[in-house]
Structures are given as structure tokens and as C-alpha cells.
Scaffold this active site. Structure first.
Site, PDB file in Angstrom:
ATOM      1  CB  CYS A  90       2.092  -0.680  -2.471  1.00 45.48           C
ATOM      2  SG  CYS A  90       1.571   0.307  -1.041  1.00 45.48           S
ATOM      3  N   PRO A 121       1.826  -1.811   2.349  1.00 47.46           N
ATOM      4  CG  PRO A 121       2.707   0.123   3.306  1.00 47.46           C
ATOM      5  CD  PRO A 121       3.007  -0.929   2.290  1.00 47.46           C
ATOM      6  CB  CYS A 122      -1.368  -0.955  -1.357  1.00 45.35           C
ATOM      7  SG  CYS A 122      -0.576   0.615  -1.745  1.00 45.35           S
ATOM      8  CE  LYS A 123       1.699  -6.613  -1.603  1.00 40.42           C
ATOM      9  NZ  LYS A 123       2.706  -7.555  -2.197  1.00 40.42           N
ATOM     10  CD  GLU A 170      -5.454  -0.044   5.048  1.00 40.57           C
ATOM     11  OE1 GLU A 170      -6.697   0.032   5.209  1.00 40.57           O
ATOM     12  OE2 GLU A 170      -4.640   0.011   5.990  1.00 40.57           O
TER      13      GLU A 170
END
Length: 360
Positions: free
Chosen positions: A259, A261-263, A265
Site C-alpha cells: 500500500c 499511501p500507507c508507506k 505515512e
């Protein structure tokens, strides 16, 4: 001789029982193909039969214990949903090249559901056209927003009226469940009202029960509700129980190594963790990676100094049974009692919120 007769009787009884279980017959006429592959089955239990049709037709026979959403699909996984009642004989016409059911006869529930679709489809189309108009230069977006708001209110009104008028039909339970599952801006109070309107067979149906489960999961990711407790193991096999972190502010972080967008963050979470961990802040990252090796590789790559758990979806104890996380990243900030006080704090917003909570 007696043994042969006994075996024959058992076989006949089994065949009779099997025949009794088949309480649904669907006769299909294919208007645009002479032969091909068709997939048919019930959506509630995900049981599908793959059949080859020829001479522009085929027959499907099966068993349903209640009015059920059925799926007709092709071998490219294009599909359409319709509804079938127990003990019914349905005649359908379909175009298989684009999976378009052009006619259904013999299903009262499908006829009723089509009335709801007929009421709402023009409004959905109007809303889509307005959203496209947002991109036009010089457009008055405030006026468009007001119109979208009015359309949304009318969609809710007609939907609620339909559920009220068909409160005991199983299709109403399915309609409510679909609404809950697909609404990204769900109003909890409105959703509770819809579920409470379901009566009799609708309330006790498969999708009536699923509505209750889904609402519990949605509330589990909603500000103002308690986060459900769970126990899962980290990469070393050590078990972690959420309730043992009471007394601290906790960020539940649902993510995966694939993911993007997860990384993105991670640097922000590292900064927040470094600044506030010693003041009573903890992060529990719950990965939904299907491949454990990919998860472990990501842990080595990003070196995140907090609790990490691999949550295998479908296994007993999975957070997917407790939390509604159809998309990631998804984060929940819990107070010291386990109450959700914020969701989806992106970028510097997490550190700013923690400053409000923990800086004296």
C-alpha cells in the site's frame, strides 16, 4: 438379495431427498450467443456452478432457503445480480456478451427490487452528471453542492420509504446491507434506523443478521465508539492484547506492505512516535498482507520501532471480524479508555493531535 433391495431403497431415498432440495429452477434464453460459458449461484454463500450452454439456452436448478440475491456471470467475471424466491420457476433472457439481463419472469422479489431501482436510478444519474460538472471552468460549485445535497436527501427519503413499505421482505435486508457496505459517508443514526425498520423474515434473514454484524464493525472504526478488544501475535510470536494498553493513547494502524499511501505515512508516524512514546503514546500496526515474507521484508526495510502484527484475513480472531476496513490506510486514535477519539489523521495531523493531548 435382501442386501441389494436395501441398497436400492437407500439410493432411491437419497435421490428423492436430493430432488426435494432443488426448489429453484431458472430457464435462460441467451439472445446473442449460441454457446459459451455461464456462471450461476447464490451471493450469500458464494457457491457457484460453472456451466456450458448451447443452442442459445441453459437450465439452472438449485436450492435456496429464503429469497436470495443470485449472480449470473461469464468466464471474464462480469456479472449481474437478480433475486429469486424459493419454490419459483424463473424465465430469463440475457445477453451474455455484456452480461445484460433483459427480462426476468417468475420472481416477485426481483420485480419489487426493480421498483426501487427505477425510483433511484434517475437520481443517481443526475448526481453523477453534477459531479462531472464540477470540473467545468467558471461553474458555481456552491450551487452544485446544494443540488447534490437535495438529491441525497431525496435518495434517503425514497430508500427509507421503500424499506418501511417492504419491512418483512428479505430483499429489504439485502438493500440495507448493500447501503451500509457501500456508503463511505455513512450516517450511523440513519443506518440504525434502517436496521430497526426490518421486521419478521427480513430481520431474521441472512442479510438481516449480516446488517447487525456490519454495523458493529462500522461502529468499531467510528469516532465516539469503543475499539473492540483482540489478541494477535507479532513477528516473534509474542501475543498482544489491545485492552492491556488502557492508560495510554494508542494508534491502531491498518496497513500493508503493498500500500503506497500507507508507506507514505510511516515518516510521520515515526516522528510522532519519537516525540510522544515516552509520554504515553503507542502504535499498533496491523498488516493485512497476504504474504508473510512481504510483511517481514517491509519491517526490515522501514525499521518502525513499535508493535507490528500480521492479521491473516479469514482466520479465527482476525480483526476483519471486528473492524470495517475495506480500504487502507485506516488509522484509529484511541484514548486511555479505548474510546475512538479520531480517525484517519494523515501527515502532520497525528503529531498535532498528540500535542493537544500530551503536551502540558
Amino acid at each position: 438379495m435382501k442386501k441389494i433391495i436395501l441398497i436400492s431403497c437407500v439410493l432411491l431415498m437419497a435421490a428423492h431427498a436430493w430432488a426435494e432440495k432443488k426448489n429453484l429452477k431458472i430457464t435462460e434464453k441467451v439472445s446473442d450467443l449460441d454457446s459459451g460459458i455461464v456462471v450461476m449461484g447464490t451471493l450469500s454463500d458464494n457457491k457457484f456452478d460453472t456451466m456450458r450452454f448451447k443452442n442459445n439456452s441453459f437450465v439452472y436448478e438449485g436450492f435456496i432457503s429464503e429469497t436470495s440475491p443470485m449472480v449470473i456471470a461469464d468466464d471474464k467475471k462480469r456479472y449481474q445480480i437478480f433475486f429469486a424466491d424459493p419454490n419459483s420457476k424463473i424465465e430469463m433472457e440475457v445477453q451474455m456478451q455484456n452480461i445484460n439481463v433483459t427480462s426476468i419472469k417468475g420472481s416477485a422479489s426481483n420485480d419489487t427490487m426493480r421498483r426501487l431501482t427505477g425510483l433511484q436510478e434517475p437520481m443517481h444519474q443526475a448526481a453523477q452528471q453534477i459531479k462531472q460538472a464540477y470540473q467545468r471552468p467558471g461553474i458555481n460549485q456552491d450551487s452544485l453542492s446544494q443540488i447534490l445535497g437535495l438529491i441525497s436527501q431525496e435518495l434517503q427519503r425514497t430508500f427509507k420509504q421503500f424499506i418501511r413499505e417492504h419491512a418483512e421482505m428479505e430483499i429489504s435486508a439485502f438493500a440495507v446491507y448493500s447501503s451500509l457496505a457501500n456508503d463511505r459517508n455513512l450516517n450511523i443514526a440513519f443506518a440504525d434506523t434502517l436496521i430497526d425498520m426490518l421486521k419478521g423474515k427480513a430481520r431474521s434473514s441472512f442479510y438481516g443478521r449480516e446488517c447487525d454484524k456490519l454495523m458493529n464493525k462500522i461502529k468499531a472504526v467510528t469516532k465516539g465508539y469503543m475499539a473492540p478488544d483482540f489478541t494477535l501475535k507479532d513477528s516473534s510470536g509474542k501475543p498482544y492484547t489491545l485492552s492491556k494498553y488502557k492508560g495510554k493513547y494508542v494508534l491502531l494502524d491498518f496497513w500493508a506492505s503493498w500500500c503506497g499511501p500507507c508507506k507514505a505515512e510511516i515518516p510521520h508516524m515515526k516522528k510522532a512516535y519519537s516525540a510522544y512514546h515516552d509520554k504515553g503514546f503507542e502504535i499498533i500496526s496491523i498488516s493485512i498482507d497476504a504474504k508473510e515474507d512481504a510483511w517481514r521484508t517491509a519491517l526490515k526495510q522501514f525499521q518502525m520501532p513499535w508493535v507490528h502484527i500480521l492479521d491473516v484475513r479469514g482466520e479465527k480472531g482476525s480483526t476483519s471480524d471486528l473492524y470495517h476496513t475495506p480500504s487502507i490506510p485506516k488509522t484509529l486514535l484511541l484514548d486511555k479508555t479505548g474510546l475512538i477519539i479520531d480517525t484517519d489523521l494523515r501527515g502532520p495531523m497525528l503529531e498535532q493531535r498528540l500535542s493537544q493531548l500530551l503536551d502540558n
